[in-house]
Design an enzyme around this catalytic site. Structure first.
Site, PDB file in Angstrom:
ATOM      1  N   TYR A   1       0.820  -1.217   0.000  1.00 27.25           N
ATOM      2  CA  TYR A   1       0.000   0.000   0.000  1.00 27.25           C
ATOM      3  C   TYR A   1       0.853   1.266   0.000  1.00 27.25           C
ATOM      4  CZ  TYR A   1      -3.542  -3.335   1.737  1.00 27.25           C
ATOM      5  OH  TYR A   1      -4.376  -4.407   1.926  1.00 27.25           O
TER       6      TYR A   1
ATOM      7  N   HIS B   1       0.894 -11.623   2.272  1.00 27.19           N
ATOM      8  CA  HIS B   1      -0.199 -10.958   1.560  1.00 27.19           C
ATOM      9  C   HIS B   1      -0.972 -11.895   0.615  1.00 27.19           C
ATOM     10  CE1 HIS B   1      -1.372  -6.611   0.316  1.00 27.19           C
ATOM     11  NE2 HIS B   1      -2.408  -7.416   0.237  1.00 27.19           N
TER      12      HIS B   1
END
Length: 282
Positions: free
Chosen positions: A55, A113
């Site tokens: 991010y 992730h």
């Protein structure tokens, strides 16, 4: 039980730590506003931030903790090892880079992730996570977007001496993607289930069932969806950069969906609104 939840409520992780039942998601939150909106969320009472190396806002959301007048220990902070850093050495480096960017000594949770990198890459990343946990760099560890076959591969590695426990499993979850088999697998093992995209990226707000329940309870469709997630026992991670919606997303503890409401929100659909690495076979 569900009716008694508050913004301060937590679930206990297998690691022994507590995780707040509502998180603030910062996926794709631009760096130029990430700190400001995270401060807003923290001032409203959120105590759980879900970030990730991918991010690119770990620095900003971590800085928001101090800006909001809170101690680092007051907030449950998550990051994730990105798909491009799978494998033991790359994951070790990624963890240290995230700690440096966030200017923190530890994360409360680090997740893998997604199940990229093949078996060797996945298990190497897990080994790095277990080492990081032992070194105090993270309190809890887990995975995101793992299919059952990936989870069973990891469970076999853990049982054969790989170490660690799957404290958290994070997935896209909402009424149109209930993942009953995955959720059952995780809950049977005491894994806390986090729900990203709990608002389905606002793609379902006009659904008749949401409109009906929204009117019935005097709540927005988004609030109904977050409440559904909470009552399923998930830890939802709604995201917004709009102060009024950040506030609205936390105002979900003063009503309860009844059994009929929950039944109406039960579907057998498999309709992701985001990526779906759970189906990867490698």
């Amino acid at each position: 039980m569900a009716a008694k939840l508050t913004l301060q409520s937590t679930q206990k992780l297998l690691s022994g730590y507590q995780i707040p039942v509502l998180g603030y998601g910062v996926y794709q939150t631009p760096t130029d506003v990430a700190e400001e909106v995270t401060v807003e969320a923290l001032k409203l009472g959120y105590r759980h931030i879900d970030s990730a190396a991918a991010y690119k806002n770990e620095k900003e959301v971590s800085a928001a903790i101090g800006k909001a007048g809170l101690a680092r220990s007051d907030v449950f902070l998550t990051t994730k090892i990105p798909p491009g850093a799978m494998g033991y050495e790359a994951s070790k480096q990624s963890i240290d880079e995230s700690l440096n960017k966030a200017s923190t000594d530890y994360f409360d949770l680090i997740l893998i992730h997604a199940p990229y990198g093949g078996k060797e890459g996945r298990l190497g990343s897990w080994r790095a996570l277990v080492e990081a946990q032992k070194a105090g760099k993270t309190r809890s560890i887990g995975v995101s977007n793992y299919g059952i076959h990936h989870l069973e591969e990891l469970e076999g590695y853990i049982k054969s001496g790989g170490g660690g426990s799957i404290d958290v499993g994070q997935y896209e979850l909402h009424p149109w993607l209930g993942r009953a088999d995955l959720v059952s697998w995780l809950k049977k093992r005491g894994v806390v289930v986090e729900a990203y995209c709990p608002l389905v990226r606002n793609q379902r707000s006009d659904e008749p069932v949401l409109q009906e329940l929204s009117k019935k309870h005097g709540k927005t469709p988004a609030q109904v969806l977050i409440r559904w997630s909470l009552q399923k026992g998930f830890v939802p991670l709604p995201k917004s950069v709009t102060p009024s919606r950040i506030k609205e997303n936390a105002e979900v503890f003063d009503f309860e969906l009844d059994e009929g409401d929950m039944a109406k929100l039960t579907t057998d659909k498999y309709e992701p609104c985001a990526w779906d690495p759970t189906v990867m076979q490698d």
